[in-house]
Write a protein that holds these residues in place. Structure first.
Motif, PDB file in Angstrom:
ATOM      1  N   CYS A 100       0.819  -1.206   0.000  1.00  0.00           N
ATOM      2  CA  CYS A 100       0.000   0.000   0.000  1.00  0.00           C
ATOM      3  C   CYS A 100       0.860   1.265   0.000  1.00  0.00           C
ATOM      4  N   PHE A 101       2.000   1.224   0.673  1.00  0.00           N
ATOM      5  CA  PHE A 101       2.815   2.437   0.789  1.00  0.00           C
ATOM      6  C   PHE A 101       4.040   2.404  -0.125  1.00  0.00           C
ATOM      7  N   VAL A 138      -5.831  -5.881  -0.084  1.00  0.00           N
ATOM      8  CA  VAL A 138      -5.420  -4.761  -0.934  1.00  0.00           C
ATOM      9  C   VAL A 138      -6.589  -4.300  -1.803  1.00  0.00           C
ATOM     10  N   THR A 139      -7.373  -5.257  -2.280  1.00  0.00           N
ATOM     11  CA  THR A 139      -8.541  -4.888  -3.087  1.00  0.00           C
ATOM     12  C   THR A 139      -9.488  -3.984  -2.299  1.00  0.00           C
ATOM     13  N   ALA A 143     -10.435  -0.086  -3.081  1.00  0.00           N
ATOM     14  CA  ALA A 143     -11.819   0.369  -3.256  1.00  0.00           C
ATOM     15  C   ALA A 143     -12.091   1.579  -2.364  1.00  0.00           C
ATOM     16  N   GLN A 144     -11.590   1.500  -1.118  1.00  0.00           N
ATOM     17  CA  GLN A 144     -11.786   2.633  -0.203  1.00  0.00           C
ATOM     18  C   GLN A 144     -11.123   3.898  -0.734  1.00  0.00           C
TER      19      GLN A 144
ATOM     20  N   ASP B 159     -28.749 -12.660   0.760  1.00  0.00           N
ATOM     21  CA  ASP B 159     -28.217 -11.645  -0.155  1.00  0.00           C
ATOM     22  C   ASP B 159     -27.071 -10.838   0.448  1.00  0.00           C
ATOM     23  N   THR B 160     -26.575 -11.251   1.622  1.00  0.00           N
ATOM     24  CA  THR B 160     -25.469 -10.499   2.223  1.00  0.00           C
ATOM     25  C   THR B 160     -24.173 -10.760   1.458  1.00  0.00           C
ATOM     26  N   MET B 161     -23.424  -9.689   1.234  1.00  0.00           N
ATOM     27  CA  MET B 161     -22.134  -9.836   0.542  1.00  0.00           C
ATOM     28  C   MET B 161     -21.151 -10.627   1.399  1.00  0.00           C
ATOM     29  N   ASP B 162     -20.214 -11.282   0.735  1.00  0.00           N
ATOM     30  CA  ASP B 162     -19.244 -12.090   1.469  1.00  0.00           C
ATOM     31  C   ASP B 162     -18.493 -11.289   2.529  1.00  0.00           C
ATOM     32  N   SER B 163     -18.023 -10.106   2.149  1.00  0.00           N
ATOM     33  CA  SER B 163     -17.212  -9.348   3.101  1.00  0.00           C
ATOM     34  C   SER B 163     -18.035  -8.953   4.324  1.00  0.00           C
ATOM     35  N   VAL B 164     -19.313  -8.686   4.112  1.00  0.00           N
ATOM     36  CA  VAL B 164     -20.157  -8.330   5.246  1.00  0.00           C
ATOM     37  C   VAL B 164     -20.418  -9.553   6.121  1.00  0.00           C
ATOM     38  N   LYS B 165     -20.632 -10.697   5.472  1.00  0.00           N
ATOM     39  CA  LYS B 165     -20.824 -11.937   6.233  1.00  0.00           C
ATOM     40  C   LYS B 165     -19.625 -12.198   7.141  1.00  0.00           C
TER      41      LYS B 165
END
Lengths: 162, 965
Positions: A100-101, A138-139, A143-144, B159-165
Motif C-alpha cells: 500500500c505504501f 489490498v482490493t 476500493a476505499q 443476499d449479504t455480501m461475502d465481506s459483510v458476512k
C-alpha cells in the motif's frame, strides 16, 4: 483472541496501538512501555514468543513479535491463537503495508496513522482475524481509496490548511 | 500502483507531526501539543461549521496526540457527528476515532448506536462493514444488547455480501464473548454451521472462529460441524496448492483456515462415525507426512505456515489421545523439532511435549527426550525457551527420573533468570515431595533449595517441609541432624533459621545424645542467629526456646536468662515482648508435667492438598501447562454438556439429608426433644480439628498417625484385583474409637477418612489418593448397603471425577443419616482402570452404631438408679474377654471417650473400674446406654457390661467395644 497490537520503534516511540480489550488510557501507555521493555532487551535470533507482561494479563498471554529494521510489531494474544499463525499474520500485515505504501518505512506509519488503522481493520476485527489473504485486503483498501478520491475530488477546497 | 499515494495526505496534519518530531525536549513537545489542542478545541466550538475535510484532519491530529500518550477529553461529539455523514471518508474517520477512544458516556453510546443502526440498515456493504467493525471493536454490553439480535440475521441472509458476512460472523463472536446472555441461540445456528461449506474461504475462516467459540458452550447445538469441518479440512489438505488461489500462502494451502478447523475439532471428542473418523485420521497422517517432505520454498514464511498447521494437528492428536500410532508419530516429530535450528520450533516443540507428557500412551516416549531437554536448559540462549524446558521437565517427571530432574533443576536454579526462580523453586519443592521415596532426600533437596535460592523460597515451601517432617517420624532424626549441620554455615538464609528453629524445637532431643550437638550447643547455635533475624523469625525462635525448656531441663536456666534480658522483656515489639514475658513465666511456675503437656510435640498435620501446588496454580494461572490436564477436563465436560451431579448410591435415597453444609449439620436436626448436648460448642470447630487429634497426646501409645501410611499398609496390602472385602472387621475395629485415618492402602491407591458425627447425622470425607504417576480412568467408588442396612442407614454422596491424575487426591463427601440402629457396615467398592488393567477393591466403611453416641454426664446416684431400671435380661449384654493390648488406664479412658460415651469419674465404688453413659441418636428413637468395664490386672481380663433399652443395641455396642481392649 488478540488483546492488543502494538507497533513501536527501536527507541520505544509508539507508532500504532490498538487494544481489543478495555484498558484505561494510563494502563495502555504503561503496557506499551512494559512491552517495549520486554521485547527490546531480547537478542536477535531468539524465538519470537514470550510470556506477556503483568499489565496485559501475565503468563496467560503471549507476546508474539517481529522486528523489522527500525520497528517492532507486537501482537499480544491469549492461548487460543496459533503462535506461528500470528507470526504469519504479522508478515501479511507488513507485506500489505509495503504494497500500500510502496516500500513502507517508519515515516509512512507516522504520517498516515488513519491509513494504517484502516489496513489493520481489514485484517483484524474486534481481536479476531478477519482476513489473511493479502490480495483481498489490498482490493478492499483500493476500493476505499477510490471512494475517498471521488469524494475529495468533489468536495475538497484547496485553501489555507492549518 | 500503490494503494496509498503519498502526496494526498493532509498538509496541516503533516506540518503538525513534523513540528512534534522537531521538538528538542519533552517540554517543547507538550507545549506544542497543548497549543494544538487549544486550536482544535476553538475550531470545534467556533460558530463556523467545519467542512468534512477539516473535521477529518482535526480528528487525525487528536489520534496522533493520543498515540503519544496524552489524554483526549473532547472531540467525541464531533466524531459522533461524523458518523451520520453520507460520505465514506468522514464516516470512516468518525468510526476510527470511536473505536480507538471509546467513551462509556451513556448519552454518546445512544447516539453511536443510532448511527450504527442506520448504517446496518443502509444495505451499503461499505457502511455495514464500518458499523460491524465498530461494534466488534467496542464490544460493550450496551452494544450487545442493541445488536445481538440483529447480527445473526445479517449473517445468514441470502443476499449479504461475502465481506459483510465475514465481518458479521466475527462481530457476533465478539459480542458472544463479552455478553453471551444477549446472544440468542436459534434457527440461525444450523445455518451458520453450513457456512463451513461456503465458496468464499474468508467467510469459512470467520465462521470457523465463531463456531469454535459457540461450540465450547453449546456442544450439542453445533455437533454437526464436526463432519463438515473434517471434509473441509480434507479438501484443503489433499488439494494441490494451486486450487485455492489467493488463500495459498507461500505454497501452503489455506494455512489459517486449516489451523482454525483443527482448533474447532479440538472442541469435540474423536468423531463417532467411522467414516468421518477415518477421513480425519487420513488428514492428520497427510499433515504429518508433509512435514517430512522437502520444503517447496526456502523462505521462512513457507515453513512457518506449514508448521503452524502441523502443530495444530499435533494438538488435536494429543487432545483426542486415542490413536497410539498418531501419538507416537507426533512425539517423534516434536523430538525432531527439539533439535531444530529454528528457535521458534524448539520453543513450540517443548510446549507441545508438555501436553503430550500427560498422555498415558506417550508419557514414556516423551521421557526418552530427557537428555535433550536438560541440554536445552543448559545451553539455550533464550529465557523463553529455557522456561518451556523447565515446564517440560516438570511434566515428564515421575518416580523413575525424579532424582535426576530435581538435581538438574537445582543446578539450573543457581544461574536461572530472576524472573523464573520462584516458579522453579515451587516446582522443585513439589516434585521432591511427590516423588520422594526416601524422605531424607526430600529434606536434603529442600534445604538445598533454601541455600541456593532462599529469597525465592516462599512461606508455603518451608511450611510444607515442616508439615512433612512432623508427619513422618522416620525422617525426624535425620531432619534435626541436617538442619543442625546447615545452621553451622556462617551466613545462612533466614528461611533456614526458621526451618531449623522449628525442627530443633520439636526434635532437637533426637540428636542431643551426640556431644557435638548437645542441648547447649543447639541453643547457642540458634541464638547466635537471633539478632540478625526479622521479628517473625525471632518470635518463632522464642517458641523454640520454650520448647527447649521442656526438652532439655538442664539448660532451663540459660534460657530463662536469655528471656529475662532487657532486650527481650522490654523489647519494643509487643509480640516479642509478650512471648518473652509469658514464656519466662511459664517456665518458672509450671510443673514439669504441665510443661510437658503444654509443650507436647505437635500432632500430625491433616493431609490436604499441598499448599505449594495451590500456590503454583495461582501463580501460573489457569491457562498454563501445569494445569493443562484440568483445562482438558474442563473442555471435555463442556462438550458433554457438563457433568450432572446425581446421587449414585446403592442405598435408597428416601429423604434428602438436611445437612447441606457443615454448619447445617448441627442446626437442622435439633427438632428432637432431647436437651442439646453439652458439647455444642465444638460444632464450629474446623472439621479437621477432630477429636482424634485431641485424644492423641493423652494416649501417646496409640498409633493413629494419619500421615504415616506405612502402618496401614502393613495391615492391608493387596495388589490383585479382588472381589473380596478387605480384612473385613479388622478395619472396622480400627475406626470404632476414632474418626480419621487411613482406611486402605496398596501400591496404587490410598484411601483416607475424616468424619464427623452429630446426633443421628454424620458426614464423612473420603480421600482417594493416586500413589502412582499415571492417571486412573473410569474411577468409580460405589457405596453398597444390604437391604436390611438400607432401611436403617441413609447414605448420600455425589460421584467423583472419573479421572484421578497421577499423584492427585480426590475427595468424596458422604452424608450419613441414621434411621434406626443397625449391625452391619456399608461396603465401599472402588473400580478403576490403571494402565491397561481393571482394578476392583472393596472395603467396609467404618460407620458403626457408636458414631451416633452423644455423651451424657450424670452423678453416681443417677447412674445406679438407671442401671437398676435396665435390669431386664434382654437389656443387658455382658462379655468377659482377655486383654489384647497392655492394660493402661489412660489409654482405656481415651478409648471410652473415643467410643462416644461420657466417661463418668467417681461413679463406680471401685476406682479401677470404668463407667460410661450416653445416648444413641437415630432418626426414629433415642436409646440410652450405660456401660461398665471392669479390668482384672492379674488375670489380664476384662468384663464389659452394656445396658441399654434395646437388645440389639446392647449387643452391637458390646461387640464393638470388646474388640478395643
Amino acid at each position: 483472541m488478540i488483546k492488543a497490537i502494538l507497533i513501536f520503534n527501536n527507541h520505544g516511540k509508539p507508532r500504532l496501538s490498538k487494544f481489543y480489550q478495555r484498558y484505561s488510557e494510563d494502563t495502555q501507555q504503561q503496557i506499551i512501555r512494559e512491552t517495549f521493555h520486554l521485547v527490546s532487551k531480547r537478542d536477535e535470533n531468539v524465538c519470537n514468543f514470550l510470556e506477556g507482561g503483568l499489565l496485559i494479563g501475565g503468563s496467560d498471554n503471549k507476546l508474539i513479535y517481529r522486528h523489522y529494521a527500525t520497528l517492532y510489531f507486537v501482537f499480544c494474544v491469549d492461548s487460543s491463537e496459533s503462535e506461528l499463525g500470528i507470526l504469519d499474520l504479522i508478515q501479511v500485515f507488513v507485506e500489505t503495508l509495503d504494497k500500500c505504501f510502496e516500500n513502507v518505512c517508519e515515516l509512512d506509519l507516522i504520517f498516515h496513522v488513519d491509513k494504517v488503522h484502516n489496513i489493520l481493520s481489514e485484517m483484524v476485527m474486534g481481536g479476531m482475524v478477519l482476513e489473511t489473504n493479502m490480495n483481498e485486503i489490498v482490493t478492499q483498501i483500493d476500493a476505499q481509496n477510490k471512494l475517498e478520491k471521488s469524494e475529495t475530488f468533489i468536495f475538497q477546497s484547496p485553501r489555507q490548511d492549518r | 500502483m500503490p494503494a496509498v499515494s503519498k502526496g494526498d495526505g493532509m498538509r496541516g496534519l503533516a506540518v503538525f507531526i513534523s513540528d512534534i518530531r522537531n521538538c528538542k525536549s519533552k517540554e517543547a513537545e507538550i507545549k506544542r501539543i497543548n497549543k494544538e489542542l487549544a486550536n482544535i478545541r476553538s475550531k470545534f466550538k467556533g460558530d463556523k461549521a467545519l467542512d468534512g475535510y477539516s473535521k477529518k484532519k482535526y480528528v487525525c491530529k487528536l489520534l496522533f496526540i493520543f498515540l503519544l500518550g496524552h489524554d483526549i477529553d473532547f472531540g467525541h461529539m464531533e466524531a459522533v457527528n461524523l458518523l451520520s455523514s453520507n460520505r465514506y471518508t468522514e464516516k470512516q474517520i468518525g468510526y476510527l476515532f470511536i473505536s480507538v477512544l471509546v467513551n462509556s458516556n451513556s448519552e454518546l453510546i445512544r447516539l453511536i448506536n443510532n448511527a450504527i443502526k442506520n448504517d446496518l440498515a443502509s444495505r451499503n456493504p461499505t457502511f455495514m462493514g464500518l458499523a460491524l467493525h465498530c461494534i466488534a471493536n467496542v464490544g460493550s454490553r450496551e452494544m450487545a444488547e442493541a445488536f445481538a439480535g440483529e447480527i445473526p440475521k445479517i449473517l445468514v441472509a441470502g443476499d449479504t455480501m461475502d465481506s459483510v458476512k465475514q465481518s458479521a460472523a466475527l462481530c457476533l463472536l465478539r459480542l458472544y464473548r463479552t455478553s453471551p446472555d444477549f446472544v440468542p441461540m436459534g434457527d440461525w445456528t444450523s445455518r451458520v454451521v453450513h457456512l463451513l461449506n461456503d465458496q468464499h474461504l474468508g467467510v469459512v475462516t470467520a465462521a470457523t472462529s465463531l463456531i469454535t467459540t459457540l461450540a465450547q458452550k453449546n456442544p450439542e447445538e453445533f455437533k454437526t460441524s464436526v463432519s463438515l469441518a473434517v471434509s473441509r479440512l480434507s479438501r484443503i489438505v489433499t488439494s494441490a496448492s494451486t486450487d485455492l488461489q489467493d488463500y495459498t500462502y507461500y505454497f501452503v494451502p489455506a494455512p489459517w483456515l486449516s489451523v482454525k478447523l483443527l482448533r474447532l475439532l479440538q472442541c469435540y471428542p474423536p468423531p463417532e462415525d467411522a467414516a468421518v473418523r477415518g477421513r480425519l485420521t487420513e488428514c492428520l497422517e497427510t499433515i504429518l507426512n508433509k512435514a517430512q517432505e522437502p520444503p517447496k520454498s526456502k523462505k521462512v514464511q513457507h515453513s512457518n505456515a506449514k508448521n503452524a498447521v502441523l502443530f495444530e494437528a499435533i494438538s488435536l492428536i494429543i487432545h483426542h489421545d486415542s490413536e497410539p500410532n498418531l501419538l507416537v508419530r507426533a512425539c517423534n516429530q516434536l523430538g525432531q523439532f527439539l533439535q531444530h535450528r529454528e528457535t521458534n520450533l524448539r520453543y513450540l516443540a517443548l510446549e507441545s511435549m508438555c501436553t503430550l507428557a500427560s498422555s498415558e500412551f506417550s508419557h514414556e516416549a516423551v521421557k526418552t527426550h530427557i537428555e535433550t531437554v536438560i541440554n536445552a536448559l543448559k545451553t539455550e540462549r533464550d529465557v523463553s525457551v529455557r522456561q518451556r524446558a523447565v515446564d517440560l521437565l516438570y511434566a515428564m517427571c515421575d518416580r523413575s527420573n525424579a532424582q535426576q530432574i530435581v538435581a538438574e533443576m537445582l543446578n539450573y536454579l543457581e544461574t536461572a533468570d530472576y524472573s523464573i526462580r520462584e516458579e522453579i523453586v515451587l516446582k522443585v519443592a513439589i516434585l521432591a515431595e511427590k516423588y520422594a521415596v526416601d524422605y531424607t532426600w526430600y529434606v536434603d533437596t529442600i534445604l538445598n533449595l533454601i541455600r541456593i535460592a532462599g529469597d525465592y523460597v516462599s512461606e508455603e515451601v518451608w511450611y510444607r517441609v515442616i508439615q512433612i517432617v512432623i508427619n513422618r517420624d522416620d525422617v525426624q532424626g535425620y531432619a534435626a541432624k541436617t538442619v543442625f549441620e546447615a545452621l553451622q554455615a556462617p551466613a545462612c538464609h533466614e528461611n533456614l533459621v526458621k526451618v531449623g528453629g522449628y525442627i530443633l524445637g520439636e526434635f532437637g532431643n533426637l540428636i542431643a545424645g551426640d556431644p557435638r550437638s548437645s542441648p547447649l550447643i543447639q541453643f547457642n547455635l540458634l541464638h547466635s542467629k537471633f539478632h540478625l533475624c526479622s521479628v517473625p523469625t525471632r518470635a518463632l525462635l522464642l517458641s523454640t526456646y520454650i520448647k527447649f525448656v521442656n526438652l532439655f531441663p538442664e539448660i532451663k536456666t540459660t534460657i530463662q536468662d536469655v528471656l529475662r534480658s532487657d532486650s527481650q522483656l522490654k523489647n519494643a515489639d509487643v509480640e516479642l515482648q509478650q512471648r518473652a514475658v509469658e514464656y519466662l513465666r511459664l517456665s518458672t511456675i509450671a510443673s514439669t508435667d504441665i510443661l510437658a503437656t503444654v509443650l507436647e510435640e505437635m500432632p500430625p498435620f491433616p493431609e490436604r492438598e499441598s499448599s505449594i501446588l495451590a500456590k503454583l496454580k495461582k501463580k501460573k494461572g489457569p491457562g498454563t501447562v501445569t494445569d493443562l490436564e484440568e483445562i482438558k477436563k474442563e473442555r471435555n465436560s463442556d462438550v458433554n454438556g457438563g457433568t450432572e451431579s446425581t446421587p449414585v448410591n446403592a442405598s435408597t435415597v428416601s429423604t434428602p439429608s438436611p445437612s447441606a453444609d457443615l454448619l447445617g449439620l448441627g442446626a437442622a436436626p435439633l427438632t428432637s426433644s432431647s436437651p442439646p448436648p453439652s458439647t455444642t460448642g465444638s460444632l464450629l470447630v474446623d472439621v479437621f480439628s477432630d477429636s482424634a487429634s485431641v485424644v492423641a497426646p493423652l494416649a501417646p501409645g496409640s498409633e493413629d498417625n494419619f500421615a504415616s501410611p506405612d502402618l496401614a499398609s502393613s495391615e492391608v496390602v493387596s495388589e490383585e484385583p479382588a472381589d473380596t472385602v478387605h480384612d473385613a472387621d479388622e478395619l472396622i475395629h480400627k475406626f470404632v474409637c476414632k474418626n480419621n485415618g487411613v482406611l486402605f492402602e496398596n501400591q496404587l491407591l490410598q484411601i483416607g477418612l475424616k468424619s464427623e458425627f452429630r446426633q443421628n447425622l454424620g458426614r464423612m470425607f473420603i480421600f482417594y489418593g493416586n500413589k502412582t504417576s499415571t492417571q486412573f480412568l473410569n474411577f468409580t467408588p460405589t457405596l453398597i448397603c444390604s437391604d436390611e442396612l438400607q432401611s436403617s442407614l441413609n447414605l448420600q454422596t455425589k460421584p467423583v471425577d472419573p479421572t484421578v491424575d497421577g499423584g492427585a487426591q480426590v475427595q468424596q463427601v458422604v452424608n450419613i443419616e441414621c434411621i434406626s440402629d443397625f449391625m452391619e457396615a456399608p461396603i465401599l467398592n472402588i473400580q478403576f482402570r490403571y494402565g491397561g488393567t481393571f482394578q476392583n477393591i472393596s472395603v467396609k466403611l467404618p460407620i458403626t452404631l457408636n458414631k451416633f453416641f452423644q455423651p451424657t454426664e450424670m452423678a453416681s446416684q443417677d447412674f445406679f438408679q438407671r442401671w437398676k431400671q435396665l435390669s431386664n435380661p434382654q437389656q443387658e449384654m455382658q462379655n468377659i474377654f482377655k486383654a489384647k493390648h497392655p492394660m493402661d488406664t489412660e489409654i482405656t479412658k481415651a478409648k471410652i471417650i473415643g467410643f462416644g460415651s461420657a466417661l463418668l469419674e467417681e461413679v463406680d465404688p471401685n476406682p479401677a473400674n470404668f463407667v460410661g453413659a450416653g445416648i444413641i441418636h437415630t432418626k426414629t428413637t433415642q436409646i440410652g446406654c450405660l456401660l461398665r468395664l471392669e479390668p482384672n490386672l492379674q488375670a489380664q481380663m476384662y468384663r464389659l457390661t452394656l445396658r441399654t433399652s434395646k437388645e440389639t443395641v446392647s449387643q452391637r455396642l458390646c461387640e464393638l467395644l470388646s474388640e478395643q481392649f
